[in-house]
Design a protein around this motif. Structure first.
Motif, PDB file in Angstrom:
ATOM      1  N   HIS A  46      11.059  11.613  -9.946  1.00 35.64           N
ATOM      2  CA  HIS A  46      11.123  12.865 -10.691  1.00 35.64           C
ATOM      3  C   HIS A  46      12.173  12.746 -11.789  1.00 35.64           C
ATOM      4  O   HIS A  46      13.157  12.030 -11.639  1.00 35.64           O
ATOM      5  CB  HIS A  46      11.529  14.030  -9.774  1.00 35.64           C
ATOM      6  N   VAL A  47      11.969  13.485 -12.844  1.00 33.81           N
ATOM      7  CA  VAL A  47      12.971  13.590 -13.904  1.00 33.81           C
ATOM      8  C   VAL A  47      13.048  15.056 -14.295  1.00 33.81           C
ATOM      9  O   VAL A  47      12.027  15.766 -14.302  1.00 33.81           O
ATOM     10  CB  VAL A  47      12.642  12.691 -15.124  1.00 33.81           C
ATOM     11  N   ARG A  48      14.251  15.527 -14.542  1.00 38.08           N
ATOM     12  CA  ARG A  48      14.400  16.921 -14.965  1.00 38.08           C
ATOM     13  C   ARG A  48      15.561  17.026 -15.934  1.00 38.08           C
ATOM     14  O   ARG A  48      16.484  16.204 -15.933  1.00 38.08           O
ATOM     15  CB  ARG A  48      14.604  17.844 -13.775  1.00 38.08           C
ATOM     16  N   GLN A  49      15.490  18.058 -16.734  1.00 39.00           N
ATOM     17  CA  GLN A  49      16.541  18.295 -17.705  1.00 39.00           C
ATOM     18  C   GLN A  49      17.696  19.014 -17.021  1.00 39.00           C
ATOM     19  O   GLN A  49      17.485  19.956 -16.247  1.00 39.00           O
ATOM     20  CB  GLN A  49      16.015  19.147 -18.856  1.00 39.00           C
ATOM     21  N   VAL A  50      18.906  18.537 -17.260  1.00 32.20           N
ATOM     22  CA  VAL A  50      20.123  19.179 -16.770  1.00 32.20           C
ATOM     23  C   VAL A  50      21.049  19.356 -17.961  1.00 32.20           C
ATOM     24  O   VAL A  50      20.820  18.778 -19.024  1.00 32.20           O
ATOM     25  CB  VAL A  50      20.809  18.335 -15.654  1.00 32.20           C
ATOM     26  N   ARG A  57       0.820  -1.221   0.000  1.00 33.44           N
ATOM     27  CA  ARG A  57       0.000   0.000   0.000  1.00 33.44           C
ATOM     28  C   ARG A  57       0.852   1.268   0.000  1.00 33.44           C
ATOM     29  O   ARG A  57       0.609   2.212   0.746  1.00 33.44           O
ATOM     30  CB  ARG A  57      -0.981   0.002   1.156  1.00 33.44           C
ATOM     31  N   VAL A  58       1.881   1.278  -0.830  1.00 35.24           N
ATOM     32  CA  VAL A  58       2.754   2.436  -0.985  1.00 35.24           C
ATOM     33  C   VAL A  58       2.327   3.168  -2.245  1.00 35.24           C
ATOM     34  O   VAL A  58       2.150   2.558  -3.298  1.00 35.24           O
ATOM     35  CB  VAL A  58       4.242   2.006  -1.080  1.00 35.24           C
ATOM     36  N   SER A  59       2.146   4.479  -2.143  1.00 37.55           N
ATOM     37  CA  SER A  59       1.779   5.295  -3.302  1.00 37.55           C
ATOM     38  C   SER A  59       3.011   5.566  -4.155  1.00 37.55           C
ATOM     39  O   SER A  59       4.101   5.785  -3.630  1.00 37.55           O
ATOM     40  CB  SER A  59       1.208   6.643  -2.852  1.00 37.55           C
ATOM     41  N   LEU A  60       2.838   5.580  -5.459  1.00 38.28           N
ATOM     42  CA  LEU A  60       3.912   5.915  -6.388  1.00 38.28           C
ATOM     43  C   LEU A  60       3.485   7.147  -7.155  1.00 38.28           C
ATOM     44  O   LEU A  60       2.452   7.146  -7.835  1.00 38.28           O
ATOM     45  CB  LEU A  60       4.186   4.762  -7.350  1.00 38.28           C
ATOM     46  N   ARG A  61       4.237   8.220  -7.014  1.00 39.78           N
ATOM     47  CA  ARG A  61       3.932   9.477  -7.700  1.00 39.78           C
ATOM     48  C   ARG A  61       5.037   9.757  -8.712  1.00 39.78           C
ATOM     49  O   ARG A  61       6.216   9.704  -8.382  1.00 39.78           O
ATOM     50  CB  ARG A  61       3.837  10.625  -6.710  1.00 39.78           C
ATOM     51  N   LEU A  62       4.633  10.067  -9.927  1.00 38.67           N
ATOM     52  CA  LEU A  62       5.578  10.329 -11.009  1.00 38.67           C
ATOM     53  C   LEU A  62       5.413  11.757 -11.492  1.00 38.67           C
ATOM     54  O   LEU A  62       4.296  12.218 -11.701  1.00 38.67           O
ATOM     55  CB  LEU A  62       5.323   9.371 -12.182  1.00 38.67           C
ATOM     56  N   SER A  63       6.532  12.433 -11.693  1.00 35.93           N
ATOM     57  CA  SER A  63       6.473  13.765 -12.286  1.00 35.93           C
ATOM     58  C   SER A  63       6.560  13.614 -13.800  1.00 35.93           C
ATOM     59  O   SER A  63       7.149  12.666 -14.308  1.00 35.93           O
ATOM     60  CB  SER A  63       7.616  14.643 -11.778  1.00 35.93           C
ATOM     61  N   ASP A  64       5.951  14.514 -14.518  1.00 36.18           N
ATOM     62  CA  ASP A  64       5.993  14.484 -15.979  1.00 36.18           C
ATOM     63  C   ASP A  64       6.216  15.905 -16.482  1.00 36.18           C
ATOM     64  O   ASP A  64       5.266  16.619 -16.781  1.00 36.18           O
ATOM     65  CB  ASP A  64       4.684  13.923 -16.540  1.00 36.18           C
ATOM     66  N   PRO A  65       7.479  16.320 -16.535  1.00 32.56           N
ATOM     67  CA  PRO A  65       7.763  17.696 -16.943  1.00 32.56           C
ATOM     68  C   PRO A  65       7.697  17.922 -18.451  1.00 32.56           C
ATOM     69  O   PRO A  65       7.933  19.025 -18.916  1.00 32.56           O
ATOM     70  CB  PRO A  65       9.173  17.928 -16.414  1.00 32.56           C
ATOM     71  N   GLY A  66       7.400  16.894 -19.238  1.00 30.77           N
ATOM     72  CA  GLY A  66       7.319  17.074 -20.684  1.00 30.77           C
ATOM     73  C   GLY A  66       8.668  17.357 -21.321  1.00 30.77           C
ATOM     74  O   GLY A  66       8.797  18.283 -22.110  1.00 30.77           O
ATOM     75  N   LEU A  67       9.657  16.580 -20.981  1.00 35.48           N
ATOM     76  CA  LEU A  67      11.009  16.783 -21.506  1.00 35.48           C
ATOM     77  C   LEU A  67      11.112  16.333 -22.957  1.00 35.48           C
ATOM     78  O   LEU A  67      10.346  15.471 -23.403  1.00 35.48           O
ATOM     79  CB  LEU A  67      12.024  15.993 -20.678  1.00 35.48           C
ATOM     80  N   PRO A  68      12.087  16.870 -23.693  1.00 44.85           N
ATOM     81  CA  PRO A  68      12.308  16.405 -25.063  1.00 44.85           C
ATOM     82  C   PRO A  68      12.855  14.976 -25.058  1.00 44.85           C
ATOM     83  O   PRO A  68      13.367  14.498 -24.042  1.00 44.85           O
ATOM     84  CB  PRO A  68      13.351  17.388 -25.616  1.00 44.85           C
ATOM     85  N   ALA A  69      12.747  14.303 -26.174  1.00 42.50           N
ATOM     86  CA  ALA A  69      13.251  12.930 -26.305  1.00 42.50           C
ATOM     87  C   ALA A  69      14.765  12.910 -26.135  1.00 42.50           C
ATOM     88  O   ALA A  69      15.463  13.850 -26.509  1.00 42.50           O
ATOM     89  CB  ALA A  69      12.876  12.379 -27.674  1.00 42.50           C
ATOM     90  N   VAL A  70      15.265  11.833 -25.519  1.00 38.01           N
ATOM     91  CA  VAL A  70      16.703  11.642 -25.367  1.00 38.01           C
ATOM     92  C   VAL A  70      17.068  10.284 -25.937  1.00 38.01           C
ATOM     93  O   VAL A  70      16.242   9.379 -26.004  1.00 38.01           O
ATOM     94  CB  VAL A  70      17.159  11.731 -23.890  1.00 38.01           C
ATOM     95  N   SER A  71      18.310  10.133 -26.333  1.00 40.54           N
ATOM     96  CA  SER A  71      18.796   8.877 -26.878  1.00 40.54           C
ATOM     97  C   SER A  71      19.363   8.038 -25.744  1.00 40.54           C
ATOM     98  O   SER A  71      20.259   8.485 -25.025  1.00 40.54           O
ATOM     99  CB  SER A  71      19.873   9.164 -27.928  1.00 40.54           C
TER     100      SER A  71
END
Length: 71
Positions: free
Chosen positions: A46-50, A2-16
């Motif tokens: 979370h995912v973010r562009q660096v 019963r663990v919640s999973l939250r995902l961020s979706d910043p709409g990043l460009p495609a990466v290879s």
């Protein structure tokens, strides 16, 4: 668990990248986070562009690791 999973979706460009390896790495991180979270806890991914790519961050409500356990 019963663990919640939250995902961020910043709409990043495609990466290879190697999709199979990236999928496995993220699954491993998520499974470990869930395993060490208390029942009713939360796992946040979370995912973010660096500069030069993207960065993934997985947070959970688990006990964490000591400095000795990390090295």
């Amino acid at each position: 668990r019963r663990v919640s999973l939250r995902l961020s979706d910043p709409g990043l460009p495609a990466v290879s990248l190697d999709h199979c390896r990236m999928r496995q790495a993220l699954l491993n991180l998520a499974c470990n986070a869930v395993r060490f979270s208390e029942p009713g806890g939360e796992v946040r991914m979370h995912v973010r562009q660096v500069e030069g790519g993207v960065e993934f961050l997985v947070e959970d409500d688990g006990p964490g690791m000591t400095a000795e356990e990390i090295t």
